[in-house]
Design a protein around this motif. Structure first.
Motif, PDB file in Angstrom:
ATOM      1  N   ALA A   1     107.009 -78.823  54.339  1.00  9.06           N
ATOM      2  CA  ALA A   1     106.351 -79.759  53.600  1.00  9.06           C
ATOM      3  C   ALA A   1     105.219 -80.521  54.307  1.00  9.06           C
ATOM      4  CB  ALA A   1     107.144 -80.567  52.360  1.00  9.06           C
ATOM      5  N   PRO A   2     105.857 -81.519  55.101  1.00  4.81           N
ATOM      6  CA  PRO A   2     104.651 -82.184  55.918  1.00  4.81           C
ATOM      7  C   PRO A   2     103.778 -81.570  56.634  1.00  4.81           C
ATOM      8  CG  PRO A   2     106.787 -82.579  56.922  1.00  4.81           C
ATOM      9  CD  PRO A   2     107.202 -81.849  55.685  1.00  4.81           C
ATOM     10  N   LYS A   3     104.257 -80.232  57.116  1.00  5.60           N
ATOM     11  CA  LYS A   3     103.476 -79.336  57.984  1.00  5.60           C
ATOM     12  C   LYS A   3     102.212 -78.763  57.145  1.00  5.60           C
ATOM     13  CE  LYS A   3     104.573 -76.903  61.728  1.00  5.60           C
ATOM     14  NZ  LYS A   3     105.007 -75.632  62.607  1.00  5.60           N
ATOM     15  N   GLN A   4     102.805 -78.511  55.826  1.00  9.03           N
ATOM     16  CA  GLN A   4     101.504 -78.238  54.952  1.00  9.03           C
ATOM     17  C   GLN A   4     100.487 -79.131  54.813  1.00  9.03           C
ATOM     18  OE1 GLN A   4     102.069 -75.033  54.133  1.00  9.03           O
ATOM     19  NE2 GLN A   4     100.142 -74.890  52.981  1.00  9.03           N
ATOM     20  N   TRP A   5     100.905 -80.257  54.704  1.00  6.45           N
ATOM     21  CA  TRP A   5      99.981 -81.353  54.561  1.00  6.45           C
ATOM     22  C   TRP A   5      99.008 -81.660  55.667  1.00  6.45           C
ATOM     23  CZ3 TRP A   5      97.928 -83.173  50.690  1.00  6.45           C
ATOM     24  CH2 TRP A   5      98.509 -83.444  49.205  1.00  6.45           C
ATOM     25  N   GLY A   6      99.911 -81.398  56.747  1.00 10.22           N
ATOM     26  CA  GLY A   6      98.918 -81.635  58.039  1.00 10.22           C
ATOM     27  C   GLY A   6      97.853 -80.319  58.330  1.00 10.22           C
ATOM     28  N   ARG A   7      98.283 -79.471  57.783  1.00  9.04           N
ATOM     29  CA  ARG A   7      97.673 -78.202  57.641  1.00  9.04           C
ATOM     30  C   ARG A   7      96.508 -78.211  56.891  1.00  9.04           C
ATOM     31  NH1 ARG A   7      98.016 -72.016  57.083  1.00  9.04           N
ATOM     32  NH2 ARG A   7      96.932 -72.248  55.294  1.00  9.04           N
ATOM     33  N   LEU A   8      96.404 -78.722  55.803  1.00  8.82           N
ATOM     34  CA  LEU A   8      95.383 -78.857  55.095  1.00  8.82           C
ATOM     35  C   LEU A   8      94.479 -79.886  55.394  1.00  8.82           C
ATOM     36  CD1 LEU A   8      97.222 -78.296  51.440  1.00  8.82           C
ATOM     37  CD2 LEU A   8      95.598 -76.930  52.512  1.00  8.82           C
ATOM     38  N   THR A   9      95.034 -81.187  55.780  1.00 12.02           N
ATOM     39  CA  THR A   9      94.165 -82.171  56.325  1.00 12.02           C
ATOM     40  C   THR A   9      93.370 -81.697  57.501  1.00 12.02           C
ATOM     41  OG1 THR A   9      95.900 -83.482  56.141  1.00 12.02           O
ATOM     42  CG2 THR A   9      94.065 -84.822  56.822  1.00 12.02           C
ATOM     43  N   LEU A  10      93.789 -80.917  58.267  1.00 10.28           N
ATOM     44  CA  LEU A  10      93.023 -80.462  59.613  1.00 10.28           C
ATOM     45  C   LEU A  10      92.029 -79.346  59.179  1.00 10.28           C
ATOM     46  CD1 LEU A  10      95.867 -80.010  62.226  1.00 10.28           C
ATOM     47  CD2 LEU A  10      94.028 -81.757  62.222  1.00 10.28           C
ATOM     48  N   ILE A  11      92.444 -78.419  58.202  1.00  8.30           N
ATOM     49  CA  ILE A  11      91.119 -77.579  57.866  1.00  8.30           C
ATOM     50  C   ILE A  11      90.309 -78.403  57.204  1.00  8.30           C
ATOM     51  CG2 ILE A  11      91.010 -75.893  56.061  1.00  8.30           C
ATOM     52  CD1 ILE A  11      93.772 -74.455  56.642  1.00  8.30           C
ATOM     53  N   GLY A  12      90.631 -79.508  56.288  1.00 11.20           N
ATOM     54  CA  GLY A  12      89.667 -79.989  55.220  1.00 11.20           C
ATOM     55  C   GLY A  12      88.836 -80.697  56.381  1.00 11.20           C
ATOM     56  N   ALA A  13      89.111 -81.287  57.503  1.00  8.94           N
ATOM     57  CA  ALA A  13      88.526 -82.048  58.494  1.00  8.94           C
ATOM     58  C   ALA A  13      87.602 -81.332  59.076  1.00  8.94           C
ATOM     59  CB  ALA A  13      89.443 -82.706  59.622  1.00  8.94           C
ATOM     60  N   ALA A  14      88.168 -79.689  59.482  1.00  7.99           N
ATOM     61  CA  ALA A  14      87.365 -79.077  60.089  1.00  7.99           C
ATOM     62  C   ALA A  14      85.943 -78.431  59.156  1.00  7.99           C
ATOM     63  CB  ALA A  14      88.060 -77.856  60.715  1.00  7.99           C
ATOM     64  N   TRP A  15      86.229 -78.491  57.999  1.00  7.52           N
ATOM     65  CA  TRP A  15      85.327 -78.113  57.039  1.00  7.52           C
ATOM     66  C   TRP A  15      84.256 -79.045  57.049  1.00  7.52           C
ATOM     67  CZ3 TRP A  15      82.413 -74.589  54.610  1.00  7.52           C
ATOM     68  CH2 TRP A  15      82.952 -73.428  54.510  1.00  7.52           C
ATOM     69  N   SER A  16      84.713 -80.368  56.845  1.00 12.17           N
ATOM     70  CA  SER A  16      83.683 -81.510  56.724  1.00 12.17           C
ATOM     71  C   SER A  16      82.921 -81.441  58.004  1.00 12.17           C
ATOM     72  CB  SER A  16      84.336 -82.693  56.595  1.00 12.17           C
ATOM     73  OG  SER A  16      85.565 -82.657  55.881  1.00 12.17           O
ATOM     74  N   VAL A  17      83.711 -81.602  59.106  1.00 15.38           N
ATOM     75  CA  VAL A  17      82.979 -81.685  60.418  1.00 15.38           C
ATOM     76  C   VAL A  17      81.701 -80.668  60.662  1.00 15.38           C
ATOM     77  CG1 VAL A  17      83.033 -81.054  62.751  1.00 15.38           C
ATOM     78  CG2 VAL A  17      84.296 -82.811  61.770  1.00 15.38           C
ATOM     79  N   PHE A  18      82.281 -79.290  60.131  1.00 12.63           N
ATOM     80  CA  PHE A  18      81.353 -78.184  60.106  1.00 12.63           C
ATOM     81  C   PHE A  18      80.100 -78.379  59.204  1.00 12.63           C
ATOM     82  CE2 PHE A  18      80.357 -74.038  57.773  1.00 12.63           C
ATOM     83  CZ  PHE A  18      79.837 -73.373  58.658  1.00 12.63           C
ATOM     84  N   ALA A  19      80.335 -78.810  57.782  1.00  9.84           N
ATOM     85  CA  ALA A  19      79.415 -78.765  57.000  1.00  9.84           C
ATOM     86  C   ALA A  19      78.412 -80.094  57.445  1.00  9.84           C
ATOM     87  CB  ALA A  19      79.990 -79.475  55.602  1.00  9.84           C
ATOM     88  N   PHE A  20      78.934 -80.766  57.918  1.00  9.86           N
ATOM     89  CA  PHE A  20      78.065 -82.310  58.590  1.00  9.86           C
ATOM     90  C   PHE A  20      77.317 -81.782  59.629  1.00  9.86           C
ATOM     91  CE2 PHE A  20      77.371 -86.172  61.033  1.00  9.86           C
ATOM     92  CZ  PHE A  20      76.687 -86.954  59.993  1.00  9.86           C
ATOM     93  N   PHE A  21      77.836 -81.186  60.721  1.00  9.47           N
ATOM     94  CA  PHE A  21      77.144 -81.170  61.845  1.00  9.47           C
ATOM     95  C   PHE A  21      76.126 -79.833  61.865  1.00  9.47           C
ATOM     96  CE2 PHE A  21      79.949 -84.351  63.522  1.00  9.47           C
ATOM     97  CZ  PHE A  21      78.981 -85.158  64.328  1.00  9.47           C
ATOM     98  N   LEU A  22      76.590 -78.751  61.246  1.00  8.80           N
ATOM     99  CA  LEU A  22      76.083 -77.371  61.280  1.00  8.80           C
ATOM    100  C   LEU A  22      75.276 -77.131  60.200  1.00  8.80           C
ATOM    101  CD1 LEU A  22      78.851 -75.582  63.256  1.00  8.80           C
ATOM    102  CD2 LEU A  22      76.454 -76.311  64.214  1.00  8.80           C
ATOM    103  N   LEU A  23      76.015 -77.064  59.092  1.00 10.63           N
ATOM    104  CA  LEU A  23      75.396 -76.653  57.767  1.00 10.63           C
ATOM    105  C   LEU A  23      74.342 -77.403  57.333  1.00 10.63           C
ATOM    106  CD1 LEU A  23      78.097 -75.167  55.376  1.00 10.63           C
ATOM    107  CD2 LEU A  23      76.314 -74.056  56.592  1.00 10.63           C
ATOM    108  N   LEU A  24      74.261 -78.855  57.266  1.00  7.73           N
ATOM    109  CA  LEU A  24      73.158 -79.726  56.793  1.00  7.73           C
ATOM    110  C   LEU A  24      71.891 -79.377  57.627  1.00  7.73           C
ATOM    111  CD1 LEU A  24      73.658 -81.606  54.775  1.00  7.73           C
ATOM    112  CD2 LEU A  24      74.186 -83.417  56.163  1.00  7.73           C
ATOM    113  N   PRO A  25      71.892 -79.466  59.080  1.00  9.59           N
ATOM    114  CA  PRO A  25      70.685 -79.177  59.840  1.00  9.59           C
ATOM    115  C   PRO A  25      70.081 -77.818  59.283  1.00  9.59           C
ATOM    116  CG  PRO A  25      72.281 -79.744  61.182  1.00  9.59           C
ATOM    117  CD  PRO A  25      73.106 -79.676  59.829  1.00  9.59           C
TER     118      PRO A  25
END
Lengths: 332, 272, 290
Positions: free
Chosen positions: C17-41
């Motif tokens: 259970a906690p692992k699942q949460w950690g996993r989702l947080t990390l994936i979410g963070a990666a997506w946000s970083v990707f959207a902000f730094f690469l997709l936006l430009p």
């Protein structure tokens, strides 16, 4: 084998010949805000040249900061003519490159300056900060946009206009330096060229006032439609004289002296003067000047020779390493 | 002098000779010209130029922003590499493919795009300036631009190393009672550190020299937002060839030292 | 070789259970970083380009100066990529197949253009071939023009792209070792036969990968080319320089239109890269399974 040889020759040809070598092309190396002027003038001149039965001519343009352009010509950019922002930069063509004689400026009328301009303020519509004259620019909270006088010719005119006003207002060089120091403290972005500053002010909406060539200010107004900007004319400014010259060493090599000379002379013709005026440069020709009289506001103008003893004295005093501008920046 | 591992493979002389010739003509001789030009200066003059207030300010700015960008990449690069290697999720392939966008996109395009984003009237800039934060025309803007152009380095150096660490090692550690943080510290960090440092150093080296993307967004204020490569251009345009080359030599030496360190690190990774 | 074996999930549900949460947080963070730094430009380039309509967009791209810039950019790519491929193969060959003293220095020198500031790359050619430079007078006498003309642009492009092919091939060839080549030699193959029939097939995909990276950089180089170009419209402007010129002409939309053309080329390059990379991985895995 023959195909290979042909390919090789074609490649070598592409590499080592430039079209500029042909006699009917002309390279005009100019500074930033003249793009629109020369776009129009070049096609007018090409027609004029053809009408005289001299055939087709292709005119190539290069634009950039005035100092950078002069340096490129010195480093081997094969300009037939240079049309730069100030005489000081063309002087370097003689001093460093031996490309032109020392007396280049006396070869054409009006000290080789077919058109002039001046420095005005461009402000946001309605002039929200109430900027009327140079003194208002150093009020707290006013952000001033001007390019770097080390690299931009226009910026040097800006600097000297501010200096001339302050010297007249406060009476001494020390006070003038104090004023200019304060002025540059209020500059948030120092672009390398006049056009860069205009983009910063107009497109990126930084700053409250842009110190600009009059022609650049009019052009910005025209491009933008007049909804967001207006021009403020200060009580005193400087007569900005952007000179032109044939680059002797290059035209001799390329055999384009006749063409290059005719090109520059055409700037003085009525047609050339009218194109300059249409592009917001102040014409020298009295008749054309009268036609466009209401376009250009009257104001007190000092000259570089009158107020600063010419570029030969102003350049080292203000803009060389360790000069006044450097002292201002070290004071920051 | 030469130790050829395999005497039956031909072409050593040919390839080494060609490599050296090509490098000499294209890289070494031109770079030597830099030193020749600088040699016109006396040592005192060289020191005076490279330690003048303006050069020092540009040096500090270039190094600080490149370091900041490399550090930021160290964090988000690790995150991206980890997620890309360890998880399967929607869009993974897309992210993996677009990570290299900053390498493929001309830096001038990156420059105008980022300026459009971060200028005070830009998409992000307007929110930032609403809370009083200035991004474009400040060191922060430079750092963000450098972060963009150097983004792939850390991700791409970490990915293969991360993929090579067997998951069993971590799981064994956690079965033995190690907490996730302990696993991270004692198992992952030592394994990843050399690759991470390589990526970091590559990003840093590239960041110090970057020009195209930065000049649009920097603001170019002497002493404040003027980066070293721009200062070279400015000196050049003032006909100060010696001054420009002196700064060039300084940057070149820094680049060479950084690269030597990177290569030693990589050798260490390989032989470990 | 590389062990990408997927471990069986741990049996304990409590840990999941906690692992699942950690996993989702990390994936979410990666997506946000990707959207902000690469997709936006990426998105901003396209929206700015298309804000005045498709017509303006195409007229900016098909304008004669833009086409001339495209031609020059492609010429620079067409010259620099093959030369760097030749160099890359030779350099990788001597670095990976032999041991010799000074190899670290050589590898560092190959890498050097990668971290030398592009401005310096341009500057050195001005120092060499400029009218004030070392060979300036000689070139003038013989009427050869290098800087502020096409050869200078090609040279500057060559300089900044030197490491790309070599950098991709060196680790690949080191990993592959020399056994296959030795076997070919012992079976009587000549040096060139061995090279064409054993080495080239082995490094093919790495080579393509290097070519792709090299092309990307050659196409997009700005700083070095800017110093040696002279910015003559229609003659010595590459596409990235043309973007800058348009940007400086109040021609915001046209600048972003040409920028999006470059972006499209970049995306094609990424696609090619992804494809060659997947081939490398497949080869490597099949190699590991044998």
């Amino acid at each position: 084998m023959s195909i290979r040889r042909f390919a090789f020759a074609a490649l070598a040809g592409a590499l080592f010949t430039t079209q500029a070598l042909a006699a009917d092309t002309l390279l005009n190396v100019s500074y930033d805000p003249t793009r629109e002027l020369y776009q129009e003038f070049n096609s007018a001149f090409a027609q004029h040249w053809k009408a005289q039965g001299k055939g087709d001519v292709t005119i190539q343009q290069s634009h950039g900061g005035s100092g950078k352009q002069a340096r490129s010509v010195i480093d081997g950019l094969r300009a037939d003519v240079v049309t730069l922002a100030l005489a000081g930069d063309i002087d370097e063509l003689h001093r460093l490159g031996k490309l032109i004689p020392a007396d280049w400026q006396s070869r054409l009328p009006d000290a080789s300056t077919p058109y002039t301009s001046t420095i005005v303020f461009l402000v946001r519509k309605g002039n929200p900060k109430g900027l009327k004259d140079w003194g208002d620019l150093v009020k707290p909270g006013v952000e001033v946009i001007t390019p770097n006088p080390k690299t931009s010719g226009g910026a040097r005119w800006n600097f000297l206009a501010a200096w001339a006003w302050a010297k007249k207002q406060y009476g001494s060089d020390e006070k003038a330096q104090e004023y200019v120091t304060q002025l540059y403290k209020q500059v948030p972005v120092l672009d390398t060229g006049a056009r860069g500053s205009t983009i910063t002010f107009v497109n990126n909406r930084i700053g409250d006032v842009l110190l600009a060539w009059e022609n650049e200010a009019f052009l910005a107004l025209k491009e933008e439609g007049g909804d967001a900007l207006e021009i403020v004319v200060p009580s005193l400014s400087i007569l900005a004289e952007p000179p032109v010259a044939v680059v002797d060493r290059n035209v001799e090599r390329k055999g384009t002296r006749e063409l290059a000379t005719a090109y520059l002379n055409h700037l003085y013709s009525e047609e050339g003067q009218r194109i300059a005026a249409k592009n917001f440069y102040r014409p020298r020709n009295a008749k054309v000047a009268a036609e466009f009289a209401e376009q250009f506001p009257q104001l007190e103008l000092v000259t570089i020779d009158g107020a600063f003893n010419g570029w030969k004295e102003a350049q080292p005093k203000f803009f060389s390493d360790g000069g006044v501008f450097d002292q201002i920046y070290q004071a920051h | 002098m030469l130790r050829r591992t395999s005497p039956v493979i031909p072409g050593f002389g040919l390839t080494l000779g060609y490599t050296l010739c090509y490098l000499s003509f294209l890289v070494l001789i031109p770079l030597a010209a830099l030193f020749v030009k600088t040699a016109e200066l006396t040592w005192e003059q060289f020191v005076a130029i490279t330690t003048s207030a303006r050069v020092l300010a540009a040096l500090k700015l270039s190094f600080a922003t490149a370091f900041g960008a490399a550090l930021l990449n160290g964090v988000i690069g690790t995150l991206l590499a980890w997620v890309l290697v360890r998880y399967r999720f929607p869009g993974r392939k897309l992210i993996d493919a677009l990570i290299d966008l900053p390498f493929a996109l001309p830096t001038a395009v990156a420059g105008i795009a980022l300026t459009a984003l971060y200028a005070p009237n830009g998409l992000i800039g307007q929110f930032a300036s609403a809370v009083g934060l200035k991004i474009a025309y400040s060191p922060l803007g430079i750092t963000l631009a450098l972060t963009f152009v150097t983004l792939p380095f850390v991700v791409r150096t970490l990915q293969p190393v991360l993929a090579d660490i067997p998951r069993e090692v971590e799981e064994a550690a956690s079965c033995l009672g190690a907490k996730p943080l302990q696993v991270f510290r004692h198992v992952l960090v030592p394994a990843l550190l050399p690759a991470w440092l390589t990526g970091f150093a590559l990003a840093f080296a590239r960041g110090v020299g970057e020009y195209g993307s930065v000049i649009f967004i920097a603001g170019n204020m002497p002493g404040k937002t003027e980066i070293l490569p721009l200062l070279i251009m400015v000196k050049l345009d003032q006909y100060d060839y010696a001054g420009a080359t002196a700064i060039g030599v300084l940057m070149l030496v820094v680049a060479f030292i950084l690269l030597l360190l990177i290569n030693l690190l990589q050798r260490y990774i390989r032989t470990r | 070789m590389s062990s990408l074996s997927v471990a069986a999930p741990l049996p304990t549900v409590a840990r999941q259970a906690p692992k699942q949460w950690g996993r989702l947080t990390l994936i979410g963070a990666a997506w946000s970083v990707f959207a902000f730094f690469l997709l936006l430009p990426l998105v901003i380039v396209l929206t700015e380009a298309l804000q005045a309509g498709v017509g303006t967009f195409f007229s900016a791209i098909f304008e004669p100066d833009a086409l001339a810039a495209l031609r020059l950019t492609l010429l620079a790519v067409a010259i620099s990529v093959p030369l760097n491929v030749l160099f890359g193969v030779a350099a990788a060959w001597c670095v990976s197949k032999y041991e010799f003293r000074g190899k670290s220095i050589l590898v560092t020198l190959i890498d050097l253009p990668f971290s030398v500031s592009p401005v310096i790359a341009g500057l050195v050619y001005v120092l060499l071939f400029g009218a004030q430079g070392l060979f300036g007078e000689w070139l003038l006498e013989h009427d050869i023009q290098i800087i502020f003309a096409v050869p200078g642009i090609v040279l500057a492009t060559l300089f900044v792209t030197v490491p790309f092919v070599a950098r991709e091939l060196i680790p690949l060839m080191q990993e592959q070792g020399t056994q296959e080549e030795e076997a070919a030699r012992l079976l009587g193959a000549s040096g060139w036969q061995m090279f064409w029939h054993v080495t080239v097939p082995n490094i093919r995909w790495g080579l393509i990968y290097g070519v792709v990276l090299c092309t990307a950089r050659a196409m997009g180089e700005f700083g070095a080319v800017s110093v040696v170009s002279g910015h003559i419209r229609g003659l010595t402007n590459t596409l990235p320089l043309h973007v800058e010129i348009l940007y400086n002409e109040y021609n915001h939309v046209a600048a972003f239109s040409v920028a999006s053309l470059l972006l499209a080329l970049a995306l094609v390059i990424l696609l090619l890269k992804q494809w060659s990379e997947s081939r490398i991985n497949r080869l490597r895995h099949s190699g590991a399974e044998e």
